[in-house]
Write a protein that holds these residues in place. Structure first.
Motif, PDB file in Angstrom:
ATOM      1  N   THR A  51      26.012  -0.906  -9.193  1.00 53.89           N
ATOM      2  CA  THR A  51      24.765  -0.401  -9.820  1.00 53.89           C
ATOM      3  C   THR A  51      23.176  -0.339  -9.446  1.00 53.89           C
ATOM      4  O   THR A  51      22.921  -1.454  -8.489  1.00 53.89           O
ATOM      5  CB  THR A  51      24.335  -1.136 -11.551  1.00 53.89           C
ATOM      6  N   HIS A  52      22.335   0.509  -9.613  1.00 53.62           N
ATOM      7  CA  HIS A  52      20.969   0.436  -8.600  1.00 53.62           C
ATOM      8  C   HIS A  52      20.045  -0.048 -10.240  1.00 53.62           C
ATOM      9  O   HIS A  52      19.807   0.232 -10.976  1.00 53.62           O
ATOM     10  CB  HIS A  52      20.479   1.681  -8.161  1.00 53.62           C
ATOM     11  N   SER A  53      18.799  -1.051  -9.797  1.00 59.08           N
ATOM     12  CA  SER A  53      17.936  -1.419 -10.380  1.00 59.08           C
ATOM     13  C   SER A  53      16.790  -0.669 -11.028  1.00 59.08           C
ATOM     14  O   SER A  53      16.355   0.492 -10.580  1.00 59.08           O
ATOM     15  CB  SER A  53      17.259  -2.767  -9.774  1.00 59.08           C
ATOM     16  N   PRO A  54      16.911  -0.853 -12.638  1.00 57.95           N
ATOM     17  CA  PRO A  54      15.863   0.355 -13.013  1.00 57.95           C
ATOM     18  C   PRO A  54      14.329  -0.356 -12.586  1.00 57.95           C
ATOM     19  O   PRO A  54      13.606   0.379 -13.315  1.00 57.95           O
ATOM     20  CB  PRO A  54      15.999   0.128 -14.626  1.00 57.95           C
ATOM     21  N   HIS A  55      13.847  -1.014 -11.860  1.00 54.27           N
ATOM     22  CA  HIS A  55      12.831  -1.606 -11.966  1.00 54.27           C
ATOM     23  C   HIS A  55      12.605  -0.528 -10.822  1.00 54.27           C
ATOM     24  O   HIS A  55      11.050  -0.800  -9.945  1.00 54.27           O
ATOM     25  CB  HIS A  55      12.560  -3.025 -11.407  1.00 54.27           C
ATOM     26  N   TYR A  56      13.187   0.489  -9.431  1.00 50.27           N
ATOM     27  CA  TYR A  56      12.771   0.090  -8.054  1.00 50.27           C
ATOM     28  C   TYR A  56      13.768   1.286  -8.093  1.00 50.27           C
ATOM     29  O   TYR A  56      15.043   2.360  -8.526  1.00 50.27           O
ATOM     30  CB  TYR A  56      13.758  -0.122  -6.885  1.00 50.27           C
ATOM     31  N   ILE A  57      12.344   2.449  -7.223  1.00 49.22           N
ATOM     32  CA  ILE A  57      12.937   3.185  -6.735  1.00 49.22           C
ATOM     33  C   ILE A  57      12.719   3.128  -4.793  1.00 49.22           C
ATOM     34  O   ILE A  57      11.985   2.529  -4.027  1.00 49.22           O
ATOM     35  CB  ILE A  57      12.041   4.785  -6.761  1.00 49.22           C
ATOM     36  N   CYS A 117       7.762   0.155  -6.672  1.00 51.11           N
ATOM     37  CA  CYS A 117       8.642  -0.383  -8.109  1.00 51.11           C
ATOM     38  C   CYS A 117       8.481  -0.141  -9.665  1.00 51.11           C
ATOM     39  O   CYS A 117       6.568   0.488  -9.684  1.00 51.11           O
ATOM     40  CB  CYS A 117       7.946  -1.652  -8.268  1.00 51.11           C
ATOM     41  N   THR A 118       8.887   0.360  -9.890  1.00 53.39           N
ATOM     42  CA  THR A 118       8.423   1.364 -11.426  1.00 53.39           C
ATOM     43  C   THR A 118       7.492   0.663 -12.375  1.00 53.39           C
ATOM     44  O   THR A 118       7.190   1.203 -13.843  1.00 53.39           O
ATOM     45  CB  THR A 118      10.230   2.374 -11.821  1.00 53.39           C
ATOM     46  N   GLU A 128       2.251   8.966  -1.784  1.00 52.37           N
ATOM     47  CA  GLU A 128       2.875   9.735  -2.615  1.00 52.37           C
ATOM     48  C   GLU A 128       5.195   9.023  -1.808  1.00 52.37           C
ATOM     49  O   GLU A 128       5.340   9.252  -1.309  1.00 52.37           O
ATOM     50  CB  GLU A 128       3.251  11.731  -1.656  1.00 52.37           C
ATOM     51  N   PRO A 129       6.339   9.675  -2.987  1.00 50.32           N
ATOM     52  CA  PRO A 129       5.688  10.788  -3.870  1.00 50.32           C
ATOM     53  C   PRO A 129       5.375   9.964  -5.181  1.00 50.32           C
ATOM     54  O   PRO A 129       5.679  10.814  -6.635  1.00 50.32           O
ATOM     55  CB  PRO A 129       6.275  11.981  -3.874  1.00 50.32           C
ATOM     56  N   TYR A 130       5.333   8.641  -5.664  1.00 50.69           N
ATOM     57  CA  TYR A 130       4.667   8.399  -6.539  1.00 50.69           C
ATOM     58  C   TYR A 130       3.611   7.118  -6.337  1.00 50.69           C
ATOM     59  O   TYR A 130       3.987   6.040  -6.290  1.00 50.69           O
ATOM     60  CB  TYR A 130       6.245   6.843  -7.145  1.00 50.69           C
ATOM     61  N   PRO A 131       2.510   7.898  -6.670  1.00 49.57           N
ATOM     62  CA  PRO A 131       1.511   7.188  -6.479  1.00 49.57           C
ATOM     63  C   PRO A 131       0.939   6.468  -7.550  1.00 49.57           C
ATOM     64  O   PRO A 131       0.124   5.019  -6.910  1.00 49.57           O
ATOM     65  CB  PRO A 131       0.053   8.318  -6.306  1.00 49.57           C
ATOM     66  N   GLN A 132       1.382   6.268  -8.990  1.00 45.50           N
ATOM     67  CA  GLN A 132       0.842   5.710  -9.396  1.00 45.50           C
ATOM     68  C   GLN A 132       2.032   4.132  -9.971  1.00 45.50           C
ATOM     69  O   GLN A 132       1.513   3.109 -10.408  1.00 45.50           O
ATOM     70  CB  GLN A 132       1.737   5.741 -11.354  1.00 45.50           C
ATOM     71  N   TYR A 133       3.070   4.143  -8.527  1.00 49.27           N
ATOM     72  CA  TYR A 133       3.173   3.241  -8.632  1.00 49.27           C
ATOM     73  C   TYR A 133       3.059   1.702  -7.375  1.00 49.27           C
ATOM     74  O   TYR A 133       2.916   2.441  -6.149  1.00 49.27           O
ATOM     75  CB  TYR A 133       5.246   2.764  -8.746  1.00 49.27           C
ATOM     76  N   GLU A 134       3.219   0.651  -7.578  1.00 50.79           N
ATOM     77  CA  GLU A 134       2.982  -0.243  -6.130  1.00 50.79           C
ATOM     78  C   GLU A 134       4.507   0.208  -5.125  1.00 50.79           C
ATOM     79  O   GLU A 134       5.452   0.490  -5.765  1.00 50.79           O
ATOM     80  CB  GLU A 134       3.210  -1.385  -7.254  1.00 50.79           C
ATOM     81  N   TYR A 135       4.130  -0.306  -4.116  1.00 51.99           N
ATOM     82  CA  TYR A 135       4.528   0.417  -2.798  1.00 51.99           C
ATOM     83  C   TYR A 135       5.232  -0.825  -1.584  1.00 51.99           C
ATOM     84  O   TYR A 135       4.008  -1.353  -1.693  1.00 51.99           O
ATOM     85  CB  TYR A 135       4.218   1.481  -2.624  1.00 51.99           C
ATOM     86  N   ALA A 136       5.681  -0.616  -1.527  1.00 51.95           N
ATOM     87  CA  ALA A 136       6.181  -1.355  -0.071  1.00 51.95           C
ATOM     88  C   ALA A 136       7.342  -0.753   0.685  1.00 51.95           C
ATOM     89  O   ALA A 136       7.785   0.326   0.254  1.00 51.95           O
ATOM     90  CB  ALA A 136       6.430  -3.606  -0.293  1.00 51.95           C
ATOM     91  N   GLU A 137       7.342  -1.088   2.201  1.00 57.71           N
ATOM     92  CA  GLU A 137       7.705  -0.205   2.897  1.00 57.71           C
ATOM     93  C   GLU A 137       8.054  -1.499   4.176  1.00 57.71           C
ATOM     94  O   GLU A 137       7.060  -2.607   4.756  1.00 57.71           O
ATOM     95  CB  GLU A 137       7.302   0.968   3.608  1.00 57.71           C
ATOM     96  N   GLN A 156      13.853 -13.164   8.542  1.00 64.15           N
ATOM     97  CA  GLN A 156      13.948 -11.528   7.714  1.00 64.15           C
ATOM     98  C   GLN A 156      13.556 -10.201   6.912  1.00 64.15           C
ATOM     99  O   GLN A 156      14.219  -9.108   6.467  1.00 64.15           O
ATOM    100  CB  GLN A 156      15.671 -10.847   8.698  1.00 64.15           C
ATOM    101  N   GLU A 157      13.640 -11.188   5.319  1.00 68.07           N
ATOM    102  CA  GLU A 157      13.360 -10.891   4.218  1.00 68.07           C
ATOM    103  C   GLU A 157      12.089  -9.159   4.585  1.00 68.07           C
ATOM    104  O   GLU A 157      11.289  -9.364   4.702  1.00 68.07           O
ATOM    105  CB  GLU A 157      12.863 -11.699   2.956  1.00 68.07           C
ATOM    106  N   MET A 158      12.135  -8.622   2.968  1.00 69.05           N
ATOM    107  CA  MET A 158      10.917  -8.212   3.063  1.00 69.05           C
ATOM    108  C   MET A 158      10.157  -7.786   1.467  1.00 69.05           C
ATOM    109  O   MET A 158      11.633  -8.241   0.856  1.00 69.05           O
ATOM    110  CB  MET A 158      11.744  -6.479   2.496  1.00 69.05           C
ATOM    111  N   ILE A 159       9.278  -8.353   1.454  1.00 70.91           N
ATOM    112  CA  ILE A 159       8.488  -9.066   0.341  1.00 70.91           C
ATOM    113  C   ILE A 159       8.538  -7.156  -0.667  1.00 70.91           C
ATOM    114  O   ILE A 159       7.590  -6.257   0.105  1.00 70.91           O
ATOM    115  CB  ILE A 159       7.500  -9.382   0.603  1.00 70.91           C
ATOM    116  N   VAL A 160       8.518  -6.940  -2.152  1.00 72.59           N
ATOM    117  CA  VAL A 160       8.438  -6.190  -2.774  1.00 72.59           C
ATOM    118  C   VAL A 160       7.485  -6.304  -4.030  1.00 72.59           C
ATOM    119  O   VAL A 160       7.897  -8.105  -4.057  1.00 72.59           O
ATOM    120  CB  VAL A 160      10.268  -5.602  -3.045  1.00 72.59           C
ATOM    121  N   PRO A 161       7.002  -5.480  -4.600  1.00 77.23           N
ATOM    122  CA  PRO A 161       6.214  -5.633  -5.929  1.00 77.23           C
ATOM    123  C   PRO A 161       8.073  -6.053  -7.090  1.00 77.23           C
ATOM    124  O   PRO A 161       8.737  -5.361  -6.900  1.00 77.23           O
ATOM    125  CB  PRO A 161       5.689  -4.264  -6.295  1.00 77.23           C
ATOM    126  N   PRO A 162       6.903  -6.233  -8.251  1.00 73.89           N
ATOM    127  CA  PRO A 162       5.347  -6.265  -7.796  1.00 73.89           C
ATOM    128  C   PRO A 162       4.515  -7.574  -7.822  1.00 73.89           C
ATOM    129  O   PRO A 162       5.355  -8.517  -7.392  1.00 73.89           O
ATOM    130  CB  PRO A 162       5.770  -6.848  -9.782  1.00 73.89           C
TER     131      PRO A 162
END
Length: 267
Positions: A51-57, A117-118, A128-137, A156-162
């Motif tokens: 399953t995929h978290s609804p909080h993220y794309i 983070c949605t 883009e393509p989701y400029p309205q959300y917080e973002y990490a890469e 090695q972790e990746m820090i993600v929003p919120p």
């Protein structure tokens, strides 16, 4: 005979498609919150299994080919953000499988993991393509081998929003000098004593400027001079914005003027 030939050709085509499919190789990228956030990400991402978290794309870009895959299109059994393992060793990971791409990733190539983070936010990323959300890469390099690609160890972790909320602060700087650049005592609006030249600072703090008010020079002027005024008024309009956001500067001066010569004539 014709049926046998047709069936044989069908089997050959089917086998060629099976063997042409890209081999599976799964990336596991451990995700964490910024240490300034008190919440445990395992309490935020609660889904497990396929399953995929609804909080993220989640998207993954193979940089060298320009091929990108995302959870908007592909199912959770090959691409997801989910909780993995069992307590107390559970963690949250972004996972995706090499089989989504047309060819295997060569060792030394690069994968860019992109996560939005949605949840509603007051600090949208503009990406883009989701400029309205917080973002990490995060960009990772494909290691040698054919096994799973693990980025799950400490460091090695990746820090993600919120992300933690950021509170705006204001800083006000006031430079006070004398017109001859000499050292003279003066008092501020609260009675504090200073000596010219001086830079007084209020902040960083809230927007209210604590440097406004009347400043009074208390030292005697040098011989042959007098103060044009022993007080200066500092008002909000004296401050101008510096290049740094919410930093404002002002400069004021106690001005010395020569005492004019006087003559006495007796008749």
């Amino acid at each position: 005979m014709k049926k046998f030939i047709v069936l044989t050709m069908f089997l050959l085509v089917s086998l060629s498609l099976v063997f042409a499919q890209t081999t599976g190789r799964t990336v596991y990228q451990k995700l964490i919150f910024d240490p300034a956030i008190s919440q445990d990400i395992c309490d935020y991402v609660t889904n497990t299994g396929n399953t995929h978290s609804p909080h993220y794309i989640l998207r993954a870009l193979h940089i060298e080919s320009g091929e990108e895959r995302g959870t908007e299109t592909y199912p959770a059994n090959v691409m997801k953000i989910a909780k993995i393992g069992n307590a107390p060793n559970q963690y949250v990971a972004a996972t995706f499988n090499q089989s989504l791409w047309p060819t295997p990733w060569p060792a030394g190539d690069h994968l860019k993991i992109r996560i939005w983070c949605t949840d509603a936010t007051t600090t949208p990323s503009g990406v883009e393509p989701y400029p309205q959300y917080e973002y990490a890469e995060k960009t990772i390099e494909v290691p040698t081998g054919t096994g799973a690609i693990l980025f799950t160890q400490a460091g090695q972790e990746m820090i993600v929003p919120p992300f933690p909320s950021v509170t705006d602060t204001w800083t006000y700087n006031l430079a006070i000098s004398a017109s001859d650049n000499g050292a003279y005592e003066f008092t501020d609006p609260l009675g504090g004593v200073h000596t010219t030249p001086a830079i007084l600072t209020d902040g960083p703090g809230d927007e209210e400027n604590g440097l406004l008010g009347t400043y009074t020079v208390t030292s005697e002027p040098p011989a042959g001079f007098t103060w044009q005024s022993t007080t200066i008024e500092v008002v909000a309009g004296d401050f101008t914005a510096a290049k740094t956001d919410y930093v404002y500067n002002a400069a004021k001066q106690f001005v010395l003027v020569p005492i004019p010569d006087t003559y006495t004539y007796n008749l």
